[in-house]
Design a protein around this motif. Structure first.
Motif, PDB file in Angstrom:
ATOM      1  N   PHE A 104       0.976  -1.422  -0.125  1.00  0.00           N
ATOM      2  CA  PHE A 104      -0.261  -0.246   0.017  1.00  0.00           C
ATOM      3  C   PHE A 104       0.898   1.151  -0.131  1.00  0.00           C
ATOM      4  O   PHE A 104       1.656   1.653   0.998  1.00  0.00           O
ATOM      5  CB  PHE A 104      -1.024   0.121   1.155  1.00  0.00           C
ATOM      6  N   THR A 105       0.774   2.145  -1.058  1.00  0.00           N
ATOM      7  CA  THR A 105       1.600   3.300  -1.174  1.00  0.00           C
ATOM      8  C   THR A 105       1.021   4.385  -1.777  1.00  0.00           C
ATOM      9  O   THR A 105       0.051   4.118  -2.638  1.00  0.00           O
ATOM     10  CB  THR A 105       2.884   2.920  -1.643  1.00  0.00           C
ATOM     11  N   THR A 106       0.977   5.661  -1.188  1.00  0.00           N
ATOM     12  CA  THR A 106       0.452   6.634  -2.406  1.00  0.00           C
ATOM     13  C   THR A 106       1.543   7.638  -2.670  1.00  0.00           C
ATOM     14  O   THR A 106       1.314   8.522  -3.659  1.00  0.00           O
ATOM     15  CB  THR A 106      -0.342   7.716  -1.313  1.00  0.00           C
ATOM     16  N   ARG A 107       2.754   7.048  -2.722  1.00  0.00           N
ATOM     17  CA  ARG A 107       3.734   7.778  -3.250  1.00  0.00           C
ATOM     18  C   ARG A 107       4.226   7.201  -4.563  1.00  0.00           C
ATOM     19  O   ARG A 107       4.318   5.902  -4.759  1.00  0.00           O
ATOM     20  CB  ARG A 107       5.159   7.852  -2.351  1.00  0.00           C
ATOM     21  N   GLY A 125       7.465  -0.557   3.710  1.00  0.00           N
ATOM     22  CA  GLY A 125       8.180   0.056   4.945  1.00  0.00           C
ATOM     23  C   GLY A 125       7.154  -0.201   6.241  1.00  0.00           C
ATOM     24  O   GLY A 125       7.842  -0.978   7.193  1.00  0.00           O
ATOM     25  N   LEU A 126       5.992   0.267   6.164  1.00  0.00           N
ATOM     26  CA  LEU A 126       5.216   0.214   7.335  1.00  0.00           C
ATOM     27  C   LEU A 126       4.736  -1.331   7.676  1.00  0.00           C
ATOM     28  O   LEU A 126       4.725  -1.913   8.690  1.00  0.00           O
ATOM     29  CB  LEU A 126       3.867   0.905   7.156  1.00  0.00           C
ATOM     30  N   SER A 127       4.531  -2.088   6.449  1.00  0.00           N
ATOM     31  CA  SER A 127       4.124  -3.493   6.867  1.00  0.00           C
ATOM     32  C   SER A 127       5.419  -4.261   7.214  1.00  0.00           C
ATOM     33  O   SER A 127       5.045  -5.117   8.270  1.00  0.00           O
ATOM     34  CB  SER A 127       3.896  -4.082   5.229  1.00  0.00           C
TER      35      SER A 127
HETATM   36  P1  ADP Z   1       6.186   3.842   1.176  1.00  0.00           P
HETATM   37  O1  ADP Z   1       6.799   4.892   1.678  1.00  0.00           O
HETATM   38  O2  ADP Z   1       7.150   3.181   0.149  1.00  0.00           O
HETATM   39  O3  ADP Z   1       4.872   4.390   0.385  1.00  0.00           O
HETATM   40  P2  ADP Z   1       5.449   2.510   3.632  1.00  0.00           P
HETATM   41  O4  ADP Z   1       4.758   1.419   3.969  1.00  0.00           O
HETATM   42  O5  ADP Z   1       6.564   3.367   4.478  1.00  0.00           O
HETATM   43  O6  ADP Z   1       5.731   2.670   2.322  1.00  0.00           O
HETATM   44  O7  ADP Z   1       4.243   3.837   3.602  1.00  0.00           O
HETATM   45  C1  ADP Z   1       2.925   3.368   2.979  1.00  0.00           C
HETATM   46  C2  ADP Z   1       2.077   4.643   2.905  1.00  0.00           C
HETATM   47  O8  ADP Z   1       1.654   5.201   4.286  1.00  0.00           O
HETATM   48  C3  ADP Z   1       2.751   5.734   2.279  1.00  0.00           C
HETATM   49  O9  ADP Z   1       2.451   5.640   0.954  1.00  0.00           O
HETATM   50  C4  ADP Z   1       1.817   6.868   2.837  1.00  0.00           C
HETATM   51  O10 ADP Z   1       0.560   6.877   1.943  1.00  0.00           O
HETATM   52  C5  ADP Z   1       1.386   6.448   4.006  1.00  0.00           C
HETATM   53  N1  ADP Z   1       1.936   6.983   5.101  1.00  0.00           N
HETATM   54  C6  ADP Z   1       3.153   6.495   5.817  1.00  0.00           C
HETATM   55  N2  ADP Z   1       3.706   7.466   6.765  1.00  0.00           N
HETATM   56  C7  ADP Z   1       2.805   8.521   6.639  1.00  0.00           C
HETATM   57  C8  ADP Z   1       2.822   9.829   7.394  1.00  0.00           C
HETATM   58  N3  ADP Z   1       3.641  10.156   8.207  1.00  0.00           N
HETATM   59  N4  ADP Z   1       1.946  10.827   7.225  1.00  0.00           N
HETATM   60  C9  ADP Z   1       1.004  10.565   6.088  1.00  0.00           C
HETATM   61  N5  ADP Z   1       1.051   9.202   5.212  1.00  0.00           N
HETATM   62  C10 ADP Z   1       1.910   8.316   5.854  1.00  0.00           C
END
Ligand code: ADP
Length: 475
Positions: A425-428, A435-437
């Motif tokens: 799941f990513t919005t970037r 990362g978060l998973s």
């Molecule tokens: P990535 O950074 O590669 O997208 P992550 O698993 O680290 O993967 O994060 C997943 C998604 O969670 C990000 O794409 C973003 O949409 C959201 N996210 C993570 N950290 C934050 C934050 N501090 N503020 C807002 N959205 C966040």
């Protein structure tokens, strides 16, 4: 189960003959001998024999026949006159009726127990009952299939000797826990009849007799050999993925890190040149030269520290648990991305207690903290109408260590909250969504929790807990 299980009849062949002969003998003696005793009471033996071989209806039929024969004897020998013969007959009739009732009640209890015992055979788990000396008293079909021995071959043998049980901890401690709490569960290794080793998830339950003394142990074993192997593969895949994401994050930090190392190198060169100038003086100024060399050493140390941290983060390795100061880990990671924050005009606030002891894998925790800090920086990269502030806190909270990273970035949409920690799941646009998973699996494998909450103002706060060292040690 579909329908009742038929009563097993071991002696079924000769019992009906014995019954008929006994009934006949009783009838003849009762009818044709002038004995003044209730001979017909002996029909209860016939009813009891019937209960051993027939089901309910058969028993009732035999009992009815006995009652009929009793009355028939009375009519043939005495008629219905109210004398002692009638009384004896009534005693016999009551005895036969009561015996029939008790035999049927007993039969239905036995059937129920048999059905339950056969249910135990239906389970795929291997079940065994052993007495307190370890001798096997029951061995179900699941155990036969898993280990290869039939029940008759195992009864009376020591289960641990038969299966070469290997315990992960001390056997005495396990037995002590079983006696104290009545239960134990854990993984053990058994060897099957054909010499294969199987890992089983074993659950033991202690049965006590009516005086409260330990009487037997019910052991349920589920084969988890395959599951463990799959888990092992999964762990390896996870470790590799974690490694890849670490390297990716470090790649994103390349410019900052290059600067981080370049700065001390530049300082070394400048100080070296200054030292040379002090030495070229006549007479050379040794004090200034010494100060310059000290600065060179400090700068070189700084550079080598950065490189050591990077090497640690980029190494791939199995998870290693040791006591660590979480406050120190936070500070180390902050140092690595200080420059990145500077470039992004992010000001950092810290409230980090130290020492803050927990048990864990240093590199993995560095990865989690780095991921949260980098996500915070990225979430604020488009923010221009307010200060970009990242606040990192690490505190002791009850029996836990609590780390939180708060930003003033774009924040998290309510519908995304549950999905953030899912893989991919990513919005970037350039994000991997790992990362978060990975952070979540790292934190959960450390016995902690990780979650996100929306700030009152702009931005989001990511937090995780870890059991504090004392709590982790006593768990
Ligand atoms: P990535 O950074 O590669 O997208 P992550 O698993 O680290 O993967 O994060 C997943 C998604 O969670 C990000 O794409 C973003 O949409 C959201 N996210 C993570 N950290 C934050 C934050 N501090 N503020 C807002 N959205 C966040």
């Amino acid at each position: 189960m579909t329908g009742p299980v038929p009563v097993k009849r071991k002696l079924s062949r000769w019992i009906p003959i014995a019954m008929v002969l006994s009934a006949l003998a009783i009838f003849i003696v009762d009818t044709f001998t002038p004995l003044d005793i209730a001979i017909a009471v002996l029909y209860v033996a016939v009813v009891l024999l019937a209960a051993n071989v027939f089901e309910r209806r058969g028993v009732l039929l035999v009992s009815g026949t006995c009652l009929f024969l009793t009355v028939a004897s009375l009519l043939i020998s005495h008629g219905l006159e109210p004398d002692t013969a009638l009384l004896r007959c009534l005693v016999s009739l009551s005895a036969i009726t009561i015996t029939t009732f008790l035999a049927l009640a007993n039969q239905s209890t036995t059937m129920r127990l048999r059905e339950q015992a056969e249910l135990l055979d239906l389970t795929h788990d291997a079940l065994m009952v052993r007495d307190m000396s370890g001798k096997i008293a029951y061995w179900n079909r699941g155990a036969e299939e898993l280990y290869g021995w039939r029940e008759s071959e195992t009864l009376g043998r020591s289960s641990h000797d038969l299966l070469h049980t290997v315990f992960s901890g001390s056997r005495d401690a396990i037995e002590a826990q079983l006696l104290a709490s009545g239960r134990w569960e854990g993984d053990i290794i058994h060897t099957t009849r054909d010499g294969r080793q199987v890992t089983v998830a074993s659950r033991w339950a202690l049965q006590r007799d009516e005086r409260g003394q330990p009487a037997a142990v019910l052991e349920t074993n589920t084969d988890v050999t395959e599951r463990n192997e799959t888990q092992e593969d999964l762990n390896q895949a996870r470790a590799q993925l974690a490694h890849v994401t670490r390297i990716t994050t470090l790649g994103e930090l390349a410019a900052s890190i290059a600067h981080e190392v370049n700065q001390p190198l530049a300082a070394i060169v400048t100080n070296g040149e200054v030292c040379l100038r002090w030495l070229d003086r006549n007479p050379p100024d040794l004090q200034e030269t010494r100060d310059g060399v000290t600065r060179i050493i400090q700068a070189a140390r700084r550079a080598s520290d950065v490189i050591a941290r990077l090497r640690a983060l980029s190494r791939r390795g199995v998870s290693e648990r040791s006591p660590i100061d979480v406050g120190e880990v936070v500070t180390e990671v902050v140092t690595l991305i200080e420059r990145e924050m500077l470039v992004n005009r992010v000001s950092l606030r810290r409230d980090v207690a130290s020492p803050l002891m927990a048990v864990g894998d240093r590199v993995q925790l560095q990865q989690v903290i780095m991921n949260l800090l980098m996500n915070g920086v990225q979430a604020m990269s488009g923010v221009n109408d307010r200060p970009r502030v990242l606040t990192v806190r690490a505190t002791a909270h009850d029996e836990e260590v609590l780390v939180s990273v708060e930003d003033s970035g774009v924040g998290v949409a309510p519908e995304d909250e549950a999905r953030l920690f899912q893989a991919f799941f990513t919005t970037r646009t350039e994000g991997m969504g790992m990362g978060l998973s990975i952070s979540r699996s790292i934190i959960e494998s450390h016995g902690g929790r990780i979650w996100v909450s929306r700030n009152n103002g702009p931005g989001a706060t990511f937090q995780f807990t870890l059991p504090a060292l004392e709590a982790a040690a006593s768990a």
